[in-house]
Design a protein around this motif. Sequence first.
Motif, PDB file in Angstrom:
ATOM      1  N   GLY A   1       0.789  -1.223   0.000  1.00 42.29           N
ATOM      2  CA  GLY A   1       0.000   0.000   0.000  1.00 42.29           C
ATOM      3  C   GLY A   1       0.822   1.273   0.000  1.00 42.29           C
ATOM      4  N   LEU A   2       2.152   1.154   0.068  1.00 46.62           N
ATOM      5  CA  LEU A   2       3.002   2.346   0.106  1.00 46.62           C
ATOM      6  C   LEU A   2       3.266   2.936  -1.270  1.00 46.62           C
ATOM      7  N   ALA A   3       2.836   2.212  -2.324  1.00 45.46           N
ATOM      8  CA  ALA A   3       3.022   2.765  -3.673  1.00 45.46           C
ATOM      9  C   ALA A   3       2.145   4.003  -3.832  1.00 45.46           C
ATOM     10  N   ASP A   4       2.506   4.833  -4.780  1.00 45.46           N
ATOM     11  CA  ASP A   4       1.732   6.056  -5.014  1.00 45.46           C
ATOM     12  C   ASP A   4       0.288   5.715  -5.372  1.00 45.46           C
ATOM     13  N   LEU A   5      -0.651   6.451  -4.797  1.00 46.85           N
ATOM     14  CA  LEU A   5      -2.063   6.196  -5.085  1.00 46.85           C
ATOM     15  C   LEU A   5      -2.369   6.559  -6.539  1.00 46.85           C
ATOM     16  N   PRO A   6      -3.036   5.672  -7.268  1.00 52.58           N
ATOM     17  CA  PRO A   6      -3.284   5.918  -8.693  1.00 52.58           C
ATOM     18  C   PRO A   6      -4.397   6.942  -8.913  1.00 52.58           C
TER      19      PRO A   6
END
Length: 511
Positions: A252-257
């Motif tokens: 969940g740490l990836a950039d929010l799309p």
Amino acid sequence: MTELIWIAAAYLAGMVASRLSFPPLVGYLAAGYALHGLQIAPLPNLGHVAEIGIELLLFSVGLKLKPSSLIRREVLSVGGLHLLLTAVTSALVFFWLEQKVTGGLVLGVSLAFSSTVLAIKVLEDNGELSTLHGRDVLSILILQDIVAIVLLAVADGKQPQPWALALLALPLLRPLAHRILSASRASELKLLLGVCLALAGGVAAERVGISADIGALLTGVMLATHPKIDELTDRLWSLKELFLVAFFLQIGLADLPNREQVTLALSLLGLLPLQGVLFFGLFLFAGLRARTAFVSSLALMTYSEFALITTGAVVNAGLLTEDWKAIISLAVAGSLAVAAPLNRYSHRLFGWAECWLVRFEKQSGNPDRLPESFGAAEWLVIGMGRTGIAAYRALCEREQRVVGLDADPTVLETLLGNGRRVVYGDAEDSELWSGLPLERVKGVLLTVPAYEVRCAAIEQLRRRGYLGQIGAICYHAEEADHMKTLGADFVIHPLVEAGNQLAKQLLEGGA
């Protein structure tokens, strides 16, 4: 304070997911996205902790692995054809869209990978990791991991060092590893040794340009045949589960799309059923029965955590646009959230579609074929572990006609070599009970460790009209009551029974 927030959020989200009949890992995924969306600072070294969790997972898999059982015709044909077809399709799509074909090819192969973490965790939780379909799934995952290593080398412009082949010699150090484990008599020393070997294998693999996961797996294989390996496996269980929470949180740490990226990610999720259908068809083509093909396909119907790594490498190489990082991240997380509950109820789902799916399977030559009869056997022992073998021997000593059933091909091979009468059979398989003559069978003993499997077998036997005795093991009082309600005649708690026998022997000896 940060540590408390992240751990508490993982616990609360996992508990909510569990109450909604989802595996806790779905909650961990949601917690990761929620904390990132609230801009709460991530735990320091969360990614490193996640890597340790994956290494411990692969190491524990290696502890149960028999390499000779992995080289199977259906594994190479199904795994190889699936990768080839997916890669070619992806390249053609990107060519049609006038995008970079090389990036599309790498992305297509990446999306063909299945999640090693989820598949192994689900199989392990269901007690199916050592079954025939569990070994096939594990073998395909290892094949995919090897291809992923090559793919990363191509994307990064790096190649494994020549010394990488030396990793294959790790299992040859088995005698030394066995001596060290035998010398580690204390339980905590066994646990420390397991962690050290898992991390050592990972470090050795990374030094020669190979994924650390492969090194951890090989060091696990090195200890696989030790007679007391079960104690080490049990000690590693909770530690491994704790570290794996970090893996699901970090997704969940990836950039929010943005909206467009969400649409593309949902489109990729919509393609997952096609991946499952492709796996199902290939398994049937390889000669497996519909049940085995269906359960195996569900376990592989995910996008892999490797796709996150390979996509990042491809983007950095300029072969794809930056948008694909967020798209693949959401697609991987969504596939794990969808696949986890489906795998939990895979046997029940197959039961609903069984009448339609069995039409597609081959009628002969199945490596997972069921026995046509039990001959003159009067007693059946389902699950040939330590308890099952003890029950089998006790019946043989009383000159009773008994047959053992087990879904683990390596267990069957060993027992057949020792002259035992055993056959392949999965206790959850409705075909097993519906197609066999049970009129001569006086009693069935259920010693499989998975509670759900014991319940399913009792239900299917009584539904078929079986009137003989059914005995089962249990580990909790509520399990005993439920199994008796389903139709079990008697239920025994192994540890309680051991205590009763100890007291009986002491009293008889004193008299």
